[in-house]
Design an enzyme around this catalytic site. Structure first.
Site, PDB file in Angstrom:
ATOM      1  N   SER A   1      -1.867  -7.107  10.381  1.00 11.17           N
ATOM      2  CA  SER A   1      -1.408  -6.533  11.647  1.00 11.17           C
ATOM      3  C   SER A   1      -1.476  -7.553  12.770  1.00 11.17           C
ATOM      4  CB  SER A   1      -2.254  -5.321  12.021  1.00 11.17           C
ATOM      5  OG  SER A   1      -2.299  -4.404  10.954  1.00 11.17           O
TER       6      SER A   1
HETATM    7  N1  SAH Z   1      -5.784  -4.025   7.559  1.00  9.95           N
HETATM    8  C1  SAH Z   1      -4.870  -4.916   6.903  1.00  9.95           C
HETATM    9  C2  SAH Z   1      -3.454  -4.450   7.085  1.00  9.95           C
HETATM   10  C3  SAH Z   1      -2.723  -4.487   5.805  1.00  9.95           C
HETATM   11  S1  SAH Z   1      -1.136  -3.665   5.782  1.00  9.95           S
HETATM   12  C4  SAH Z   1      -5.079  -6.344   7.365  1.00  9.95           C
HETATM   13  O1  SAH Z   1      -5.788  -6.568   8.357  1.00  9.95           O
HETATM   14  O2  SAH Z   1      -4.578  -7.267   6.708  1.00  9.95           O
HETATM   15  C5  SAH Z   1      -1.577  -2.061   5.202  1.00  9.95           C
HETATM   16  C6  SAH Z   1      -2.228  -1.969   3.843  1.00  9.95           C
HETATM   17  O3  SAH Z   1      -2.374  -0.593   3.539  1.00  9.95           O
HETATM   18  C7  SAH Z   1      -1.429  -2.591   2.709  1.00  9.95           C
HETATM   19  O4  SAH Z   1      -2.210  -3.544   2.057  1.00  9.95           O
HETATM   20  C8  SAH Z   1      -1.108  -1.385   1.802  1.00  9.95           C
HETATM   21  O5  SAH Z   1      -1.098  -1.687   0.419  1.00  9.95           O
HETATM   22  C9  SAH Z   1      -2.255  -0.444   2.133  1.00  9.95           C
HETATM   23  N2  SAH Z   1      -2.022   0.968   1.814  1.00  9.95           N
HETATM   24  C10 SAH Z   1      -0.876   1.697   1.960  1.00  9.95           C
HETATM   25  N3  SAH Z   1      -1.075   2.954   1.547  1.00  9.95           N
HETATM   26  C11 SAH Z   1      -2.372   3.043   1.134  1.00  9.95           C
HETATM   27  C12 SAH Z   1      -3.175   4.091   0.584  1.00  9.95           C
HETATM   28  N4  SAH Z   1      -2.701   5.337   0.365  1.00  9.95           N
HETATM   29  N5  SAH Z   1      -4.464   3.817   0.283  1.00  9.95           N
HETATM   30  C13 SAH Z   1      -4.975   2.580   0.476  1.00  9.95           C
HETATM   31  N6  SAH Z   1      -4.269   1.555   0.979  1.00  9.95           N
HETATM   32  C14 SAH Z   1      -2.985   1.776   1.311  1.00  9.95           C
END
Ligand code: SAH
Length: 208
Positions: free
Chosen positions: A55
């Protein structure tokens, strides 16, 4: 570059000094692919593989500030993060609260985030390879829950796994029309505040 980013965050309304201090200290370039390290201290999201993104720093700061609560709120002890991704938001939280429980549905992302945070010396993070739409029941209740992918509607398990007085920070909406919501659990009801317009990757069911 890092101090320029901190100034930008201040100007955009991030006033929690602890959040700014931690984000000034954590090396974001450790969390992105090497090809993007020169972009790591710009206020933008970046690819982390598997069609996912780390993000934008402003959004990480805004979510963390909301999860910590208004000034004077007791420091959250247990925080659930849904969507580990690169582990950057995880690390920011881990420097500010007692314990972080983080779940991710894409196995290779869980594994690389686990290794990265271990290498960086984090000892208060618990990783789960799970669908976070169900929350993470074994460690509930949580003082705060931070969801880093956009839900179509709020999955009921998440507010249910908040402790009394707990805060859920979650992007909700389809496509680009998403709002970042702060949902707080009170004794007999939940309150809801819109924090910002946002664009997150979708929250998806199941593990891969
Ligand atoms: N907090 C992360 C943001 C990653 S983007 C960072 O700082 O890098 C969002 C993430 O949410 C992705 O890796 C995606 O695979 C995950 N995601 C999406 N749906 C999800 C779910 N139901 N349970 C767990 N993770 C999920």
């Amino acid at each position: 570059m890092r101090s320029k980013l901190l100034n930008e965050l201040r100007l955009s309304g991030i006033h929690n000094e602890k959040v700014l201090e931690v984000m000034g200290r954590i090396a974001r370039h450790e969390f992105v692919e090497e090809a993007f390290s020169s972009e790591a201290y710009k206020n933008r999201s970046l690819p982390i593989g598997h069609a996912q993104t780390i993000s934008q720093p402003f959004i990480v700061a805004l979510m963390t500030q909301a999860a910590l609560g208004a000034p004077g709120t007791a420091k959250p002890r247990r925080v659930l993060e849904v969507g580990t991704g690169s582990g950057y938001q995880t690390a920011v939280l881990a420097d500010l609260v007692e314990a972080v429980f983080t779940v991710e549905r894409i196995r290779p992302l869980t594994e690389s985030a686990r290794q990265r945070l271990q290498r960086l010396g984090y000892r208060n993070v618990h990783f789960g390879y799970a669908d976070g739409m169900q929350g993470w029941m074994p460690y509930a209740p949580y003082d705060a829950i931070v969801v880093t992918a956009a839900a179509q509607t709020v999955p009921p398990s998440l507010p249910e796994q908040l402790a009394l007085g707990g805060r859920l920070v979650i992007p909700v909406g389809a496509g680009k029309a998403q709002k970042l919501l702060l949902i707080e659990r009170h004794a007999t009801y939940y309150s809801e505040t819109v924090l910002s317009d946002v664009t997150f990757v979708p929250l998806l069911a199941g593990r891969i």
